[in-house]
Enzyme design. Structure first.
Site, PDB file in Angstrom:
ATOM      1  N   ALA A  33     -10.255  25.491 -24.295  1.00  0.00           N
ATOM      2  CA  ALA A  33      -9.526  26.621 -23.714  1.00  0.00           C
ATOM      3  C   ALA A  33     -10.227  27.961 -23.980  1.00  0.00           C
ATOM      4  O   ALA A  33     -10.059  28.916 -23.214  1.00  0.00           O
ATOM      5  CB  ALA A  33      -8.110  26.644 -24.264  1.00  0.00           C
ATOM      6  N   HIS A  35     -13.524  28.452 -23.853  1.00  0.00           N
ATOM      7  CA  HIS A  35     -14.503  28.603 -22.772  1.00  0.00           C
ATOM      8  C   HIS A  35     -13.777  28.907 -21.454  1.00  0.00           C
ATOM      9  O   HIS A  35     -14.253  29.723 -20.658  1.00  0.00           O
ATOM     10  CB  HIS A  35     -15.300  27.306 -22.586  1.00  0.00           C
TER      11      HIS A  35
END
Ligand code: PAF
Length: 282
Positions: A33, A35
């Site tokens: 999450a 990234h």
């Protein structure tokens, strides 16, 4: 979304996008999450007219420890799905042989910011990061690039590289994304034992209480010792470093009016976790 596996394919996919705003998000895959948040910020930044390019490349040159490279999670199919969901236009997913010539002989060394914090215990790591990020900048030629603040030292070094080499790319730092319990998201978190996963939010808690102690007048040494003592009271945990430094130079705080950084790297068993907190000293 389109995927390029070679430099040639990348050039072909990027040709129609030249002249537009192109926002690059370099990653090593195993996307989580954190990234996804970088990719979404890049999407917003690029707008409807611009393009988002994500690179997914587990860069062997920046690993100082062969075991760490071998155990680094690899999830290419899920990574492509994440990129697609986040509105990426082009994913660049080269193999190491595509990326590097076997007789490559040029290095990229930053000589000041890289000597401290993670650089002190990971020789060659930031030279490997600078090399691959430079190559990605040359291949993609983005207008902007987004890097997470969890790797704060990496972000500072890339800003310095862009400044010192006059690379015409705007670098954006994105805030750390955390689990509900405060643990900073990292591809390495999946390798924690259940006990160490349960204990790891202590990193964030210890940084926050050290920051309060610092604003209440405790010295740099006292707050660093406080974090180290708290974390090392957890079985199997050893701090690599706890340091309070200038947020730009990453060396000793000399100007109390500038932003500072409280940074920690700690081994939870076999897994090295990092986290940090920006603080204003005055
Ligand atoms: O932060 C990372 O994931 C890597 O160091 C980067 C910037 C993608 C270079 O390999």
């Amino acid at each position: 979304m389109q995927t390029a596996y070679t430099k040639e394919e990348l050039r072909t996919l990027l040709a129609p996008l030249r002249g537009k705003r192109i926002v690059l998000v370099p990653t090593m895959g195993a996307l989580h999450a954190g990234h996804a948040s970088l990719l979404k910020q890049a999407r917003t930044m690029a707008g409807e007219d611009g393009a988002v390019v994500a690179s997914v490349f587990l860069n062997p040159v920046q690993f100082d420890n062969a075991g760490d490279l071998a155990t680094y999670p690899k999830t290419p199919m899920q990574d492509l799905e994440t990129c697609d969901k986040c509105g990426v236009d082009v994913v660049f997913m080269p193999s190491p042989d595509t990326m590097y010539c076997s007789d490559r002989s040029i290095t990229m060394e930053e000589t000041h910011l890289s000597t401290v914090l993670c650089g002190a215990s990971r020789p060659g790591h930031f030279a490997g990061v600078c090399l691959v990020v430079n190559k990605l900048f040359n291949l993609v030629q983005p207008t902007d690039a987004v890097f997470g603040k969890k790797d704060y030292q990496q972000l500072a070094i890339i800003r310095r590289m862009v400044r010192d080499l006059d690379i015409p790319i705007t670098i954006h730092g994105a805030e750390i994304v955390r689990e509900n319990d405060g643990l900073a998201l990292s591809s390495r978190n999946v390798r924690l034992t259940p006990e160490h996963r349960a204990a790891a939010p202590a990193i964030r808690r210890s940084l926050l209480s050290a920051a309060s102690a610092f604003s209440a007048g405790k010295s740099v040494e006292e707050v660093c010792t406080q974090v180290k003592t708290e974390l090392e009271s957890i079985p199997g945990v050893r701090c690599d470093y706890v340091e309070l430094v200038d947020a730009v130079t990453l060396h000793e705080v000399t100007d109390p009016h500038r932003l500072a950084l409280l940074a920690v790297a700690a081994w939870f068993g076999e897994v090295r976790l990092i986290d940090n907190l920006e603080l204003s000293c005055s």
